[in-house]
Design a protein around this motif. Structure first.
Motif, PDB file in Angstrom:
ATOM      1  N   ASP A 153      24.918  27.323  24.188  1.00 15.37           N
ATOM      2  CA  ASP A 153      25.478  28.599  24.640  1.00 15.37           C
ATOM      3  C   ASP A 153      26.376  29.271  23.598  1.00 15.37           C
TER       4      ASP A 153
ATOM      5  N   TYR B 244      26.719  31.636  21.104  1.00 20.86           N
ATOM      6  CA  TYR B 244      26.011  32.768  20.516  1.00 20.86           C
ATOM      7  C   TYR B 244      26.646  33.250  19.217  1.00 20.86           C
TER       8      TYR B 244
ATOM      9  N   THR C 278      16.525  32.835  15.573  1.00 26.16           N
ATOM     10  CA  THR C 278      17.018  32.935  16.947  1.00 26.16           C
ATOM     11  C   THR C 278      16.035  32.221  17.869  1.00 26.16           C
TER      12      THR C 278
ATOM     13  N   GLY D 205      26.327  39.430  19.658  1.00 22.46           N
ATOM     14  CA  GLY D 205      25.347  38.453  19.214  1.00 22.46           C
ATOM     15  C   GLY D 205      24.067  39.074  18.684  1.00 22.46           C
TER      16      GLY D 205
END
Length: 440
Positions: A163, A165, A341, A366
């Motif tokens: 989590d 980012y 990503t 992000g």
């Protein structure tokens, strides 16, 4: 415009001076209050720092603070950005990776094939600890990682920090290739607007436009086929990089749909890549005796003279690329860059959890990847095979599974032979016993 506090983790790297010059070239767009160098190798770092102090005095006198440290708290506390460039095992372990691979008739390269697997398995532990250290002192800092092999490192970090980012993995190869493409058609690299898809070191430019929207793809392809592709800036005179960029012509001729990432040569023409290497003087040896030696000699000259006079020192395109991405995060510029990503539907017909490399909008909230759509069978097959190798390598690390390492190496397109993979793995396990976890 808020001034940022930046740490370079890996301050003793041979790339640090180039990064410093890149920061200086972008100082109006990315102003800094402080720069901190952090490294576990104090002696190596100090050589770079002594030269960097002179650079800052001459080129960045308005910088408020320059810190050189081996202390984690000093390095990471209350920082806005951390640039990460570490090499676990150093160039000597890279040299071993390459020599072992070539001894078995397999590609000897630091990020592809067995060398990439070995380097990746060495990097994972240190990268996890580094991110944990950073987060203990600066929970909101942007971490821009360009530690290789980026694909394996990113896959591992995704599992431990799913989590986070503000933890971003970036590779400089797309911008380095774009720099060569821009020169071919007499354009500025920052005027190019690429469409791209793939995995790290495993991708394709589908189209390239200029900022006005004019399509340049066909012109670039014709130039590559008629004139060849040449590296630019800091790698322009490097024989190995010249050969690497030259191979793009054959790759494009064989597979003319898209402009290839130059690293595809190792996977599409592995035997050719082996034949051009000298097992007794690998790429690592060239770097140790070439660029690395030259950089530290230059650092010593600058520190001794307390002057940059007579030295050729400038920012490089991949350093500026990193800084421009940092600018976009810091000031919510919503600009497009090629970054790594998680897929999450960006390419719908490959695994959703895969770490892909695609254009994305960079914002203060992000990375926002731009939809690619489904890819055709050839590219899908290549990418799924490569991702399976990356995933199995990371599975093996966390599970301590020798079997999964063997599966990974057997799948890798530079190997594809279980007997050779087994022999390679035995040698790599022995060479990396001080760095790898225990595999059962």
């Amino acid at each position: 415009m808020k001034k940022q506090h930046l740490t370079i983790a890996g301050g003793g790297s041979t790339y640090t001076l180039g990064m410093l010059m890149s920061l200086i070239s972008e100082k109006e767009n990315f102003p800094l209050a402080s720069i901190t160098f952090y490294d576990t190798d104090a002696e190596r770092q100090q050589k770079v720092a002594d030269a960097s102090k002179v650079v800052i005095q001459e080129k960045y006198p308005e910088l408020e603070e320059f810190i050189v440290t081996t202390d984690k708290e000093t390095a990471y506390k209350d920082k806005d950005f951390i640039f990460v460039q570490i090499r676990t095992g150093g160039l000597e372990m890279r040299k071993q990776d390459e020599e072992i691979s070539l001894a078995h008739g397999i590609v000897g390269q630091e990020t592809c094939g067995p060398g990439g697997m070995a380097y990746g398995l060495r990097s994972i532990k240190d990268m996890i600890e580094l991110v944990e250290d950073i987060r203990s002192y600066s929970k909101d800092a942007w971490i821009l990682n360009y530690t290789n092999p980026a694909a394996i490192v990113a896959e591992a970090l995704k599992r431990v920090f799913p989590d986070d980012y503000r933890l971003i993995n970036i590779c400089d190869m797309p911008i380095s290739i774009m720099n060569g493409l821009a020169t071919l058609i007499d354009r500025d690299v920052w005027d190019l607007d690429p469409e791209y898809f793939g995995l790290n070191h495993f991708g394709w430019f589908t189209d390239i436009y200029d900022k006005s929207g004019k399509k340049l793809t066909d012109e670039i392809k014709e130039k590559i086929l008629s004139e060849g592709l040449q590296p630019e800036s800091e790698i322009a005179d490097d024989p190995s990089w010249i050969a690497t960029f030259k191979q793009a012509e054959q790759t494009l001729r064989d597979f003319p749909e898209f402009i290839p990432n130059t690293y595809l040569q190792y996977y599409l023409y592995p035997q050719k890549m082996v034949e051009k290497e000298d097992p007794k003087y690998t790429r690592a040896s060239q770097v140790i005796g070439g660029r690395a030696k030259e950089v530290f000699e230059m650092c010593e000259r600058i520190a001794a003279a307390q002057s940059l006079e007579g030295e050729v020192l400038e920012g490089d395109v991949h350093g500026v690329y990193m800084v421009k991405i940092a600018e976009a995060f810091a000031y919510n510029k919503n600009e497009k860059f090629i970054v790594m990503t998680q897929n999450n539907g960006t390419i719908p017909n490959i695994p959703q959890e895969a770490i892909i490399e695609v254009p994305a909008l960079i914002t203060s909230n992000g990375v926002k990847p731009i939809q690619v759509g489904e890819v055709d069978t050839f590219y899908k097959g290549l990418m799924e095979n490569q991702y399976a190798y990356e995933k199995l390598t990371v599975d093996a690390y966390f599970e301590g599974s020798r079997l999964k390492l063997l599966q990974a190496l057997t799948l890798n397109r530079t190997v594809v032979n279980a007997n050779v993979a087994n022999e390679l793995l035995t040698d790599l396990l022995a060479a990396n016993k001080d760095y790898w976890p225990n595999f059962h």
